[in-house]
Scaffold this motif. Structure first.
Motif, PDB file in Angstrom:
ATOM      1  N   GLU A  11       0.826  -1.211   0.000  1.00 34.69           N
ATOM      2  CA  GLU A  11       0.000   0.000   0.000  1.00 34.69           C
ATOM      3  C   GLU A  11       0.855   1.253   0.000  1.00 34.69           C
ATOM      4  OE1 GLU A  11      -3.366   2.265   2.773  1.00 34.69           O
ATOM      5  OE2 GLU A  11      -2.610   0.281   3.365  1.00 34.69           O
ATOM      6  N   TYR A  12       1.989   1.197   0.675  1.00 33.98           N
ATOM      7  CA  TYR A  12       2.878   2.357   0.763  1.00 33.98           C
ATOM      8  C   TYR A  12       4.173   2.156  -0.019  1.00 33.98           C
ATOM      9  CZ  TYR A  12      -0.179   4.315   4.340  1.00 33.98           C
ATOM     10  OH  TYR A  12      -1.260   4.846   5.002  1.00 33.98           O
ATOM     11  N   GLY A  13       4.261   1.083  -0.782  1.00 29.54           N
ATOM     12  CA  GLY A  13       5.484   0.833  -1.527  1.00 29.54           C
ATOM     13  C   GLY A  13       6.678   0.577  -0.636  1.00 29.54           C
ATOM     14  N   SER A  14       6.454   0.004   0.550  1.00 26.70           N
ATOM     15  CA  SER A  14       7.510  -0.208   1.536  1.00 26.70           C
ATOM     16  C   SER A  14       7.967  -1.665   1.546  1.00 26.70           C
ATOM     17  CB  SER A  14       7.012   0.168   2.939  1.00 26.70           C
ATOM     18  OG  SER A  14       6.597   1.522   2.982  1.00 26.70           O
ATOM     19  N   GLY A  15       9.078  -1.893   2.211  1.00 20.73           N
ATOM     20  CA  GLY A  15       9.612  -3.236   2.352  1.00 20.73           C
ATOM     21  C   GLY A  15       8.861  -4.036   3.389  1.00 20.73           C
ATOM     22  N   ALA A  16       9.556  -4.977   4.012  1.00 22.01           N
ATOM     23  CA  ALA A  16       8.927  -5.901   4.947  1.00 22.01           C
ATOM     24  C   ALA A  16       8.275  -5.165   6.113  1.00 22.01           C
ATOM     25  CB  ALA A  16       9.962  -6.892   5.471  1.00 22.01           C
ATOM     26  N   ALA A  17       7.202  -5.750   6.623  1.00 20.14           N
ATOM     27  CA  ALA A  17       6.534  -5.204   7.798  1.00 20.14           C
ATOM     28  C   ALA A  17       7.481  -5.229   8.998  1.00 20.14           C
ATOM     29  CB  ALA A  17       5.278  -6.019   8.113  1.00 20.14           C
ATOM     30  N   LEU A  18       7.281  -4.266   9.893  1.00 20.45           N
ATOM     31  CA  LEU A  18       8.072  -4.145  11.116  1.00 20.45           C
ATOM     32  C   LEU A  18       7.136  -4.131  12.318  1.00 20.45           C
ATOM     33  CD1 LEU A  18      10.401  -1.150  10.081  1.00 20.45           C
ATOM     34  CD2 LEU A  18      10.711  -3.582   9.573  1.00 20.45           C
ATOM     35  N   PHE A  19       7.653  -4.576  13.445  1.00 18.23           N
ATOM     36  CA  PHE A  19       6.880  -4.458  14.687  1.00 18.23           C
ATOM     37  C   PHE A  19       6.840  -2.995  15.133  1.00 18.23           C
ATOM     38  CE2 PHE A  19       8.213  -8.931  15.025  1.00 18.23           C
ATOM     39  CZ  PHE A  19       6.990  -9.520  15.318  1.00 18.23           C
ATOM     40  N   GLY A  20       5.653  -2.541  15.500  1.00 16.17           N
ATOM     41  CA  GLY A  20       5.503  -1.264  16.195  1.00 16.17           C
ATOM     42  C   GLY A  20       5.956  -0.049  15.423  1.00 16.17           C
ATOM     43  N   TYR A  21       5.751  -0.035  14.066  1.00 10.86           N
ATOM     44  CA  TYR A  21       6.375   1.059  13.324  1.00 10.86           C
ATOM     45  C   TYR A  21       5.508   1.584  12.184  1.00 10.86           C
ATOM     46  CZ  TYR A  21      10.391   4.020  12.901  1.00 10.86           C
ATOM     47  OH  TYR A  21      11.223   5.123  12.947  1.00 10.86           O
ATOM     48  N   THR A  22       4.408   2.211  12.490  1.00 15.47           N
ATOM     49  CA  THR A  22       3.625   3.037  11.594  1.00 15.47           C
ATOM     50  C   THR A  22       2.916   2.243  10.495  1.00 15.47           C
ATOM     51  OG1 THR A  22       5.204   3.633   9.821  1.00 15.47           O
ATOM     52  CG2 THR A  22       5.365   4.840  11.898  1.00 15.47           C
ATOM     53  N   LYS A  23       1.988   2.941   9.835  1.00 15.18           N
ATOM     54  CA  LYS A  23       1.277   2.371   8.692  1.00 15.18           C
ATOM     55  C   LYS A  23       2.218   2.072   7.534  1.00 15.18           C
ATOM     56  CE  LYS A  23      -2.892   4.885   9.981  1.00 15.18           C
ATOM     57  NZ  LYS A  23      -3.728   6.062   9.719  1.00 15.18           N
ATOM     58  N   LEU A  24       3.301   2.832   7.429  1.00 13.64           N
ATOM     59  CA  LEU A  24       4.262   2.609   6.350  1.00 13.64           C
ATOM     60  C   LEU A  24       4.825   1.195   6.384  1.00 13.64           C
ATOM     61  CD1 LEU A  24       6.265   5.959   6.563  1.00 13.64           C
ATOM     62  CD2 LEU A  24       4.740   5.265   4.700  1.00 13.64           C
ATOM     63  N   TYR A  25       4.878   0.607   7.571  1.00 14.65           N
ATOM     64  CA  TYR A  25       5.443  -0.732   7.732  1.00 14.65           C
ATOM     65  C   TYR A  25       4.470  -1.691   8.394  1.00 14.65           C
ATOM     66  CZ  TYR A  25       9.806   1.094   5.982  1.00 14.65           C
ATOM     67  OH  TYR A  25      10.756   1.648   5.160  1.00 14.65           O
ATOM     68  N   GLY A  26       3.197  -1.542   8.054  1.00 14.31           N
ATOM     69  CA  GLY A  26       2.217  -2.559   8.403  1.00 14.31           C
ATOM     70  C   GLY A  26       1.397  -2.322   9.649  1.00 14.31           C
ATOM     71  N   GLN A  27       1.754  -1.324  10.462  1.00 13.12           N
ATOM     72  CA  GLN A  27       1.009  -1.009  11.690  1.00 13.12           C
ATOM     73  C   GLN A  27       0.814  -2.269  12.548  1.00 13.12           C
ATOM     74  OE1 GLN A  27      -2.762   1.057  11.045  1.00 13.12           O
ATOM     75  NE2 GLN A  27      -2.209   2.566  12.607  1.00 13.12           N
ATOM     76  N   VAL A  28       1.877  -3.058  12.702  1.00 15.81           N
ATOM     77  CA  VAL A  28       1.851  -4.277  13.501  1.00 15.81           C
ATOM     78  C   VAL A  28       2.080  -3.908  14.965  1.00 15.81           C
ATOM     79  CG1 VAL A  28       2.890  -6.546  13.853  1.00 15.81           C
ATOM     80  CG2 VAL A  28       2.779  -5.564  11.541  1.00 15.81           C
ATOM     81  N   PRO A  29       1.251  -4.349  15.897  1.00 15.22           N
ATOM     82  CA  PRO A  29       1.478  -4.020  17.305  1.00 15.22           C
ATOM     83  C   PRO A  29       2.886  -4.411  17.754  1.00 15.22           C
ATOM     84  CG  PRO A  29      -0.684  -4.979  17.027  1.00 15.22           C
ATOM     85  CD  PRO A  29       0.002  -5.120  15.701  1.00 15.22           C
ATOM     86  N   GLY A  30       3.507  -3.503  18.523  1.00 16.27           N
ATOM     87  CA  GLY A  30       4.899  -3.681  18.895  1.00 16.27           C
ATOM     88  C   GLY A  30       5.100  -4.387  20.214  1.00 16.27           C
ATOM     89  N   GLY A  31       6.376  -4.425  20.611  1.00 18.01           N
ATOM     90  CA  GLY A  31       6.791  -5.244  21.745  1.00 18.01           C
ATOM     91  C   GLY A  31       7.025  -4.515  23.050  1.00 18.01           C
ATOM     92  N   GLN A  32       6.739  -3.212  23.123  1.00 21.40           N
ATOM     93  CA  GLN A  32       6.841  -2.514  24.409  1.00 21.40           C
ATOM     94  C   GLN A  32       5.551  -2.777  25.179  1.00 21.40           C
ATOM     95  OE1 GLN A  32       7.876   1.570  23.538  1.00 21.40           O
ATOM     96  NE2 GLN A  32       9.840   0.996  22.650  1.00 21.40           N
ATOM     97  N   ALA A  33       5.441  -3.993  25.625  1.00 18.40           N
ATOM     98  CA  ALA A  33       4.199  -4.494  26.216  1.00 18.40           C
ATOM     99  C   ALA A  33       4.520  -5.741  27.025  1.00 18.40           C
ATOM    100  CB  ALA A  33       3.187  -4.820  25.114  1.00 18.40           C
ATOM    101  N   GLU A  34       3.522  -6.251  27.718  1.00 21.66           N
ATOM    102  CA  GLU A  34       3.735  -7.471  28.492  1.00 21.66           C
ATOM    103  C   GLU A  34       3.748  -8.714  27.607  1.00 21.66           C
ATOM    104  OE1 GLU A  34       2.112  -6.982  32.860  1.00 21.66           O
ATOM    105  OE2 GLU A  34       0.531  -6.417  31.424  1.00 21.66           O
TER     106      GLU A  34
END
Length: 392
Positions: free
Chosen positions: A111-134
């Protein structure tokens, strides 16, 4: 569970959110034992609001213990201690097989012409919930975990999630070898490890940063340090006027010394998201002072390796200088899994040659994350690396 969430520019809060659950057969749920604040998280804190939603869970440097696995997981077991790479990749596609996990064709954010999805790092990289959590849900968990031992403390392993392989890739891309002169610009966490790795490879290393505590840490590893304003003279003296064989830019888009672009950051941050997004995607919004300095002081025929994050699509570069000096530029999001085979044995060595246990300056409970984001961004209290402990 408790999680660190983005709520607005310079607004971070710890909130109660639903526990993650198994959504796909290849998922695993990790109970987080340590999670770090990365320098690139500060871009979210300051600049990337147009690509975030209030409540997004931050964090991409994570390790912990496997709590649950999906029916398709074959190599992990409950109770296993693992590090989680920050990029999410499949390990099987054309890109992954060539060591370019950050370009994984299965998880690319098209959708944004970006590379692989990342944890916890914006819509540009998939908006995947990150690891600063329990807890953290890890997709494609057989590949997106790094099993580690149980006898060493978390800090000996945690940085395999991002900053240690990012630094290793930066040094490798720069082609640094024994006897070379390497300049590292920026002594945040990635710069610290880049300087140490270059020295471990037998290079003569000079590094620049405006913060005295960061320079003092690097000196412990035999690195010659200076203030950024002193770089041209220091490099000339270090190399008899020829220039550095290789430069690693570990600063990126928020470098000091670019006041005009800093003002643009502030202006864009005040705009509605719908207006700010295309401006950030297509304008020259990077503060390039460090990169331009690296280009100036690298020797003719040398290499500038960029580990710091840049996002502008219209940033001006001195093409005449790059061409005339025959400079090689190498850069890119780190391919974490590509470097783990080299780095894990070093992290586990008794003498800890890269100082994995000598980087964290602040280990605090998860609830202190909002205050530590501010401290880290302002470079106060000797803050170089923050690790959050969800169990405290």
């Amino acid at each position: 569970m408790r999680a660190v969430t983005w709520q607005g520019k310079r607004k971070i809060s710890v909130e109660e959110v639903p526990d993650p659950r198994i959504e796909e057969p290849g998922d695993a749920i990790i109970r987080v034992t340590s999670t770090a604040i990365c320098g690139s998280d500060l871009h979210l804190y300051e600049l990337f609001g147009p690509f975030l939603d209030a409540g997004d869970i931050l964090g991409h440097e994570t390790m912990g213990v496997v709590e649950e696995v999906g029916p398709g997981v074959t190599s992990l077991r409950v109770g296993q201690r693992v590090v989680v790479p920050f990029n999410i990749s499949c390990g099987e596609c054309w890109m992954c097989r060539r060591g370019l996990q950050s370009q994984c064709e299965r998880t690319q954010v098209t959708e944004y012409g970006s590379g692989a999805a990342l944890f916890g790092y914006t819509k540009l990289y998939g908006q995947v919930p990150g690891g600063q959590a329990e807890y953290l849900r890890v997709p494609l968990a057989d590949y997106n975990t790094i099993p580690v031992g149980t006898s060493l403390p978390d800090e000996r392993y945690l940085f395999l999630s991002d900053i240690l392989p990012t630094a290793a890739q930066g040094v490798a891309y720069a082609g640094v070898g024994a006897g070379d002169t390497a300049l590292v610009l920026g002594l945040g966490p990635v710069g610290q490890f880049a300087a140490r790795i270059a020295a471990h490879r037998g290079a003569r290393v000079i590094a620049a940063d405006p913060v005295p505590e960061r320079r003092a840490m690097a000196e412990r590893y035999g690195v010659t340090v200076c203030d950024p304003d002193e770089v041209p003279d220091a490099v000339a003296e270090f190399t008899s006027g020829r220039g550095a064989d290789a430069v690693v830019d570990a600063v990126g888009m928020e470098a000091h010394g670019s006041p005009g672009v800093h003002a643009a950051h502030t202006a864009i941050g005040a705009l509605p998201d719908a207006v700010a997004r295309p401006m950030m995607e297509h304008a020259g919004v990077d503060r390039t002072a460090a990169l331009l300095q690296g280009i100036d002081v690298v020797r003719r025929g040398g290499t500038v390796s960029i580990s710091g994050v840049y996002v502008g699509n219209a940033d001006p570069l001195p093409m005449k200088t790059l061409f005339d000096k025959q400079i090689t530029l190498k850069m890119g999001q780190c391919n974490v899994k590509r470097w783990i085979g080299d780095l894990l044995p070093l992290a586990e060595r008794d003498d800890d040659p890269l100082g994995t246990a000598d980087l964290t300056t602040h280990r605090v409970p998860l609830d202190e994350a909002p205050a530590m984001y501010e401290t880290f961004q302002k470079k106060e209290d000797g803050c170089i690396k923050v690790v959050l402990d969800p169990a405290r």
